[in-house]
Design a protein around this motif. Structure first.
Motif, PDB file in Angstrom:
ATOM      1  N   SER A 186       0.708  -1.139  -0.157  1.00 42.57           N
ATOM      2  CA  SER A 186      -0.032   0.089   0.134  1.00 42.57           C
ATOM      3  C   SER A 186       0.786   1.143  -0.077  1.00 42.57           C
ATOM      4  O   SER A 186       0.518   2.324  -0.622  1.00 42.57           O
ATOM      5  CB  SER A 186      -0.783  -0.066   1.245  1.00 42.57           C
ATOM      6  OG  SER A 186      -0.383  -0.416   2.344  1.00 42.57           O
ATOM      7  N   ILE A 188      -5.180  -5.765   0.312  1.00 47.33           N
ATOM      8  CA  ILE A 188      -3.905  -5.624   1.320  1.00 47.33           C
ATOM      9  C   ILE A 188      -4.345  -5.512   2.512  1.00 47.33           C
ATOM     10  O   ILE A 188      -5.137  -4.900   3.118  1.00 47.33           O
ATOM     11  CB  ILE A 188      -3.242  -4.346   0.732  1.00 47.33           C
ATOM     12  CG1 ILE A 188      -3.021  -4.317  -0.694  1.00 47.33           C
ATOM     13  CG2 ILE A 188      -1.896  -4.038   1.681  1.00 47.33           C
ATOM     14  CD1 ILE A 188      -2.700  -2.593  -1.312  1.00 47.33           C
ATOM     15  N   PHE A 193      -7.328   3.048  -1.200  1.00 43.02           N
ATOM     16  CA  PHE A 193      -7.481   1.723  -1.718  1.00 43.02           C
ATOM     17  C   PHE A 193      -8.420   0.915  -0.679  1.00 43.02           C
ATOM     18  O   PHE A 193      -8.556   1.544   0.686  1.00 43.02           O
ATOM     19  CB  PHE A 193      -6.124   0.795  -1.653  1.00 43.02           C
ATOM     20  CG  PHE A 193      -5.468   0.449  -0.381  1.00 43.02           C
ATOM     21  CD1 PHE A 193      -5.873  -0.605   0.517  1.00 43.02           C
ATOM     22  CD2 PHE A 193      -4.951   1.474   0.251  1.00 43.02           C
ATOM     23  CE1 PHE A 193      -5.409  -0.929   1.564  1.00 43.02           C
ATOM     24  CE2 PHE A 193      -4.322   1.239   1.717  1.00 43.02           C
ATOM     25  CZ  PHE A 193      -4.539  -0.140   2.176  1.00 43.02           C
ATOM     26  N   GLY A 234      -8.765   0.283  -5.805  1.00 40.72           N
ATOM     27  CA  GLY A 234      -8.850   1.696  -5.169  1.00 40.72           C
ATOM     28  C   GLY A 234      -9.062   2.729  -6.154  1.00 40.72           C
ATOM     29  O   GLY A 234      -9.712   2.638  -7.254  1.00 40.72           O
TER      30      GLY A 234
END
Length: 383
Positions: free
Chosen positions: A230, A284, A248, A296
């Motif tokens: 991320s 994630i 995201f 995202g």
């Protein structure tokens, strides 16, 4: 100037200015044995290039790519790939009023203040034209990911206050290239087009956002903390010109959810492996890919070059001036930003695939020591 290289193992180093002779990049770390042609790269460049519709800049750049190194008989050799894209339609004269009088909200003043000089034609290195290099490199990254069963796609999900409903990954693949806005929801695309044209007629611009998704990403990409997936993905997307926000999973909406609501319960899949019931985490968890689709959004502000009179301060004459940015500029950025966002997603993922050992950094066939391969050049004397 530093900051022109992206990636750890799959490294992209770029060069060029908006109105210079050419744009280009060197890609180091692409494994040998990947079948690659200029046509493979050109397809994505054509999606990003200017002049493709009435809601993009009219600058007439063909953006034809030329591969200068790293290819033998149509396959990568494992050595650096050199790409060059010539600038064909630069017109710098219209930028002369802003040499010492910075355009509002551009990089003019900050570049001059940092370096004591700058290439002022078209914004030089600060221009979004530089993303042509990213898209070219991203096309190669996409080819590597496709070999591993990883697909990715993006589409414009909002322009101004016009927002598209949620659409499936299949709908994005099927419909996002069917209209100039690159929105996968046809009815919303028509509303977006109308809104963009209204701002265009007024001599103004408007912002928007791009939704992205990647499917087939394996479990385990990314490292905790500073090398989390991320974090690195955020760096990639925030590098896209005009980006003001990256998120995201639930993104900003997460602030409204309780822990119980957001937490993804676990169950077993058909093979007996733990798998999350939902995917509110956006693929994630703990900075590492969970095996679920990664998704995202990237928000882009309105283009800053608009033909309306704006105030500037000329540091050479000491005057406060009213100037218009006369030239060929986009009234909105997301439609051409879609392939840029896809490229940065692909570059981030392929870098982590190499770092995790899921891709052999030397060769795509993962046969070290083998020299008599399908892609090794043949001696014509032996035929």
């Amino acid at each position: 100037m530093n900051g022109n290289r992206f990636g750890r193992l799959f490294q992209v180093t770029t060069f060029g200015e908006s109105h210079g002779e050419a744009m280009g990049c060197t890609i180091s770390g692409c494994p040998a044995g990947l079948e690659l042609s200029e046509e493979d790269i050109q397809e994505d460049l054509d999606r990003r290039k200017p002049g493709q519709s009435m809601i993009t800049t009219s600058r007439g750049e063909p953006d034809d790519v030329s591969i200068k190194s790293g290819i033998q008989d149509g396959y990568t050799t494992g050595t650096p790939i050199g790409l060059v894209i010539q600038n064909k339609d630069a017109r710098s004269g219209k930028y002369e009023p802003f040499i010492t009088a910075p355009r509002p909200s551009h990089g003019d003043f900050t570049y001059s203040a940092k370096f004591g000089t700058r290439n002022w034609g078209g914004g030089g290195r600060s221009s979004a034209r530089e993303t042509v290099n990213w898209v070219a490199a991203g096309a190669i990254a996409k080819k590597l990911l496709e070999r591993e069963g990883i697909e990715l796609k993006a589409h414009v999900n909002q322009i101004g206050d016009v927002e598209a409903p949620e659409v499936s990954f299949e709908e994005i693949k099927e419909h996002s290239e069917e209209n100039d806005v690159r929105c996968a929801h046809p009815e919303t695309a028509a509303e977006m087009q109308e809104l963009i044209e209204e701002y265009q007629e007024e001599g103004d611009s408007i912002g928007g956002s791009i939704y992205f998704e990647a499917q087939g990403v394996p479990v385990g990409l990314g490292a905790p903390r500073f090398d989390s997936l991320s974090a690195r993905l955020g760096q990639a997307m925030m590098a896209v010109p005009a980006t003001t926000a990256f998120e995201f999973g639930l993104g900003r909406e997460a602030r409204e959810w309780t822990g119980k609501e957001r937490n993804d319960d676990w169950e077993f899949d058909e093979e007996g492996n733990p798998t999350p019931v939902e995917n509110d985490h956006g693929g994630i968890q703990g900075g590492i890919s969970s095996g679920e689709p990664i998704y995202g959004e990237v928000t882009l502000h309105a283009p800053t070059s608009i033909p309306k009179s704006q105030q500037t301060a000329d540091w050479e004459t000491g005057e406060i001036k009213e100037e218009k940015v006369i030239g060929r500029h986009d009234p909105v950025l997301p439609p051409r930003g879609v392939p840029v966002v896809e490229a940065m997603l692909a570059l981030t993922l392929v870098d982590f695939m190499l770092l995790s050992g899921r891709l052999n950094p030397d060769r795509v066939d993962n046969q070290p020591g083998e020299y008599d391969t399908d892609y090794h050049p043949s001696n014509p004397n032996n035929e």
